[in-house]
Design a protein around this motif. Structure first.
Motif, PDB file in Angstrom:
ATOM      1  N   LEU A 155     -12.454  40.766  76.735  1.00 16.42           N
ATOM      2  CA  LEU A 155     -12.801  40.503  75.576  1.00 16.42           C
ATOM      3  C   LEU A 155     -13.539  39.324  75.394  1.00 16.42           C
ATOM      4  O   LEU A 155     -14.469  39.031  74.656  1.00 16.42           O
ATOM      5  N   VAL A 201     -16.655  43.363  66.946  1.00 17.90           N
ATOM      6  CA  VAL A 201     -16.088  42.277  67.735  1.00 17.90           C
ATOM      7  C   VAL A 201     -15.697  41.030  66.627  1.00 17.90           C
ATOM      8  O   VAL A 201     -14.507  40.489  67.033  1.00 17.90           O
ATOM      9  N   LEU A 220     -17.444  39.160  76.260  1.00 19.72           N
ATOM     10  CA  LEU A 220     -18.298  40.001  75.320  1.00 19.72           C
ATOM     11  C   LEU A 220     -19.241  38.819  74.522  1.00 19.72           C
ATOM     12  O   LEU A 220     -18.889  37.814  74.343  1.00 19.72           O
ATOM     13  N   LEU A 276     -18.300  48.933  75.584  1.00 25.09           N
ATOM     14  CA  LEU A 276     -17.867  47.387  75.352  1.00 25.09           C
ATOM     15  C   LEU A 276     -17.996  46.827  76.839  1.00 25.09           C
ATOM     16  O   LEU A 276     -18.268  45.490  76.826  1.00 25.09           O
ATOM     17  N   LEU A 277     -17.617  47.383  77.799  1.00 22.97           N
ATOM     18  CA  LEU A 277     -17.478  46.830  79.075  1.00 22.97           C
ATOM     19  C   LEU A 277     -18.822  47.188  79.947  1.00 22.97           C
ATOM     20  O   LEU A 277     -18.663  46.812  81.173  1.00 22.97           O
ATOM     21  N   ASP A 306      -7.188  40.068  76.310  1.00 23.85           N
ATOM     22  CA  ASP A 306      -7.153  41.375  77.056  1.00 23.85           C
ATOM     23  C   ASP A 306      -6.957  42.384  76.050  1.00 23.85           C
ATOM     24  O   ASP A 306      -7.447  42.509  75.044  1.00 23.85           O
ATOM     25  N   GLU A 312     -14.667  51.842  74.135  1.00 20.19           N
ATOM     26  CA  GLU A 312     -14.021  50.835  75.115  1.00 20.19           C
ATOM     27  C   GLU A 312     -14.835  50.499  76.496  1.00 20.19           C
ATOM     28  O   GLU A 312     -15.322  49.378  76.916  1.00 20.19           O
ATOM     29  N   ILE A 334      -9.330  43.948  73.111  1.00 20.61           N
ATOM     30  CA  ILE A 334     -10.377  44.766  73.347  1.00 20.61           C
ATOM     31  C   ILE A 334     -10.252  46.039  72.655  1.00 20.61           C
ATOM     32  O   ILE A 334     -10.955  46.629  72.157  1.00 20.61           O
TER      33      ILE A 334
END
Length: 348
Positions: free
Chosen positions: A307, A271, A310, A253-254, A208, A250, A231
């Motif tokens: 995370l 990553v 991903l 990424l989500l 997280d 961020e 993340i």
């Protein structure tokens, strides 16, 4: 028990039971880096399944490194998550996990009375755990005795958790402001372990805002560490390399790419850098657990958190840790696995 205290689960005599401790439902709440997640397990035998599962996004900066910074914003997200969900009740168990929490296995002197054990744990915790030195909440559970050396008696052991009071108070304040009654505070690792219910030594990684590492087996967690990477580390890395806003990175990424225009090809290397750094610390921590605490090497790894979801993360962890990797989300029926595990208790 006052809600500001830690409430460690007792040592089970078998795999964690689904049997409730009271008739009132207790929801599990995970206050993550990007979202608040709430779950309530259905009262049925077998693997955990959610009766209620909900989440809501958090504004950037409301939670940092596992600590509540903006209790008002977190409370608003909790209210948004629970809106329209019947059957949740008012009681909640909160999960915590950050570097302001320390977990240690401590050998105890040969005392038998409960009050002497409590006194010994608190004295030894303050001697051996920096977090417990002052202004900390301390709880423990007894572990099976360590085998006796030749001619000696078995050594009594305890799993001790010490958490800074301000960390617990921040979480409790946010949950109370949302209109819920926090009846317990557990480690995120304990919630994940109760959802996974490992039957062999298993590495648990919650990826997280920070990474919670735990080694768990049929008798629960025996080793817990927090790694200050997650993340947000990936987002900061990408932001520095692309001159983008970290909060927008961020969000991208989500899945929300509306606020960035960088080359998506930059994400995979970022990553990878963070995951490799986390994996290096994981390997060192497991070696310490095996060598210093008579631990057993994990046979598999279960991962959770934003995370973990991903692309490529599971494969990279398999490569760097040389362990089979399983996503905890597959075990939780669509709920956050940590929140789902927090909604149940281990019982004797």
């Amino acid at each position: 028990m006052p809600s500001r205290q830690l409430t460690l689960p007792k040592m089970p005599k078998r795999l964690p039971s689904r049997r409730a401790q009271s008739t009132a439902p207790v929801a599990g709440i995970r206050i993550g880096a990007t979202h608040v997640s709430i779950a309530l397990a259905a009262p049925a035998a077998g693997p955990l399944a959610p009766r209620v599962a909900a989440s809501a996004p958090l504004p950037t900066g409301a939670v940092k490194n596992g600590e509540v910074i903006d209790a008002v914003a977190v409370a608003g997200a909790i209210r948004q998550a629970i809106a329209g969900h019947s059957g949740l009740g008012k009681q909640a168990r909160i999960g915590i996990g950050c570097q302001k929490v320390a977990v240690r296995v401590i050998d105890l002197p040969p005392v038998q009375r409960e009050e002497d054990i409590v006194a010994a744990v608190r004295m030894l915790a303050k001697e051996r755990i920096p977090t417990a030195a002052e202004n900390a909440l301390i709880d423990f559970r007894l572990l099976p005795d360590a085998p006796a050396e030749a001619g000696g008696a078995p050594t009594k052991r305890a799993l001790v958790v010490a958490a800074r009071r301000e960390l617990v108070d921040g979480h409790v304040a946010a949950v109370r402001a949302a209109g819920l009654d926090p009846v317990g505070v557990d480690l995120l690792a304990f919630g994940l372990s109760r959802c996974v219910r490992p039957t062999e030594p298993t590495l648990l990684l919650d990826l997280d805002g920070v990474t919670t590492l735990a080694v768990a087996g049929p008798d629960g967690c025996r080793f817990v560490r927090t790694i200050p990477a997650g993340i947000g580390t990936v987002a900061e890395d990408l932001a520095q390399r692309t001159a983008a806003d970290p909060a927008a990175v961020e969000a991208a990424l989500l899945g929300d790419r509306s606020g960035v225009d960088y080359d998506v090809a930059e994400e995979e290397p970022a990553v990878g850098r963070t995951i490799r750094a986390i994996a290096s610390t994981v390997r060192t921590s497991i070696d310490f657990h095996i060598e210093q605490e008579d631990g057993v090497a994990p046979a598999t790894c279960v991962i959770s958190g934003p995370l973990a979801a991903l692309p490529g993360v599971a494969a990279l962890l398999h490569e760097t840790l040389d362990l089979p990797i399983e996503l905890a989300g597959a075990l939780a029926g669509g709920a956050d696995p940590v929140a789902l595990g927090l909604s149940v208790e281990e019982v004797r």
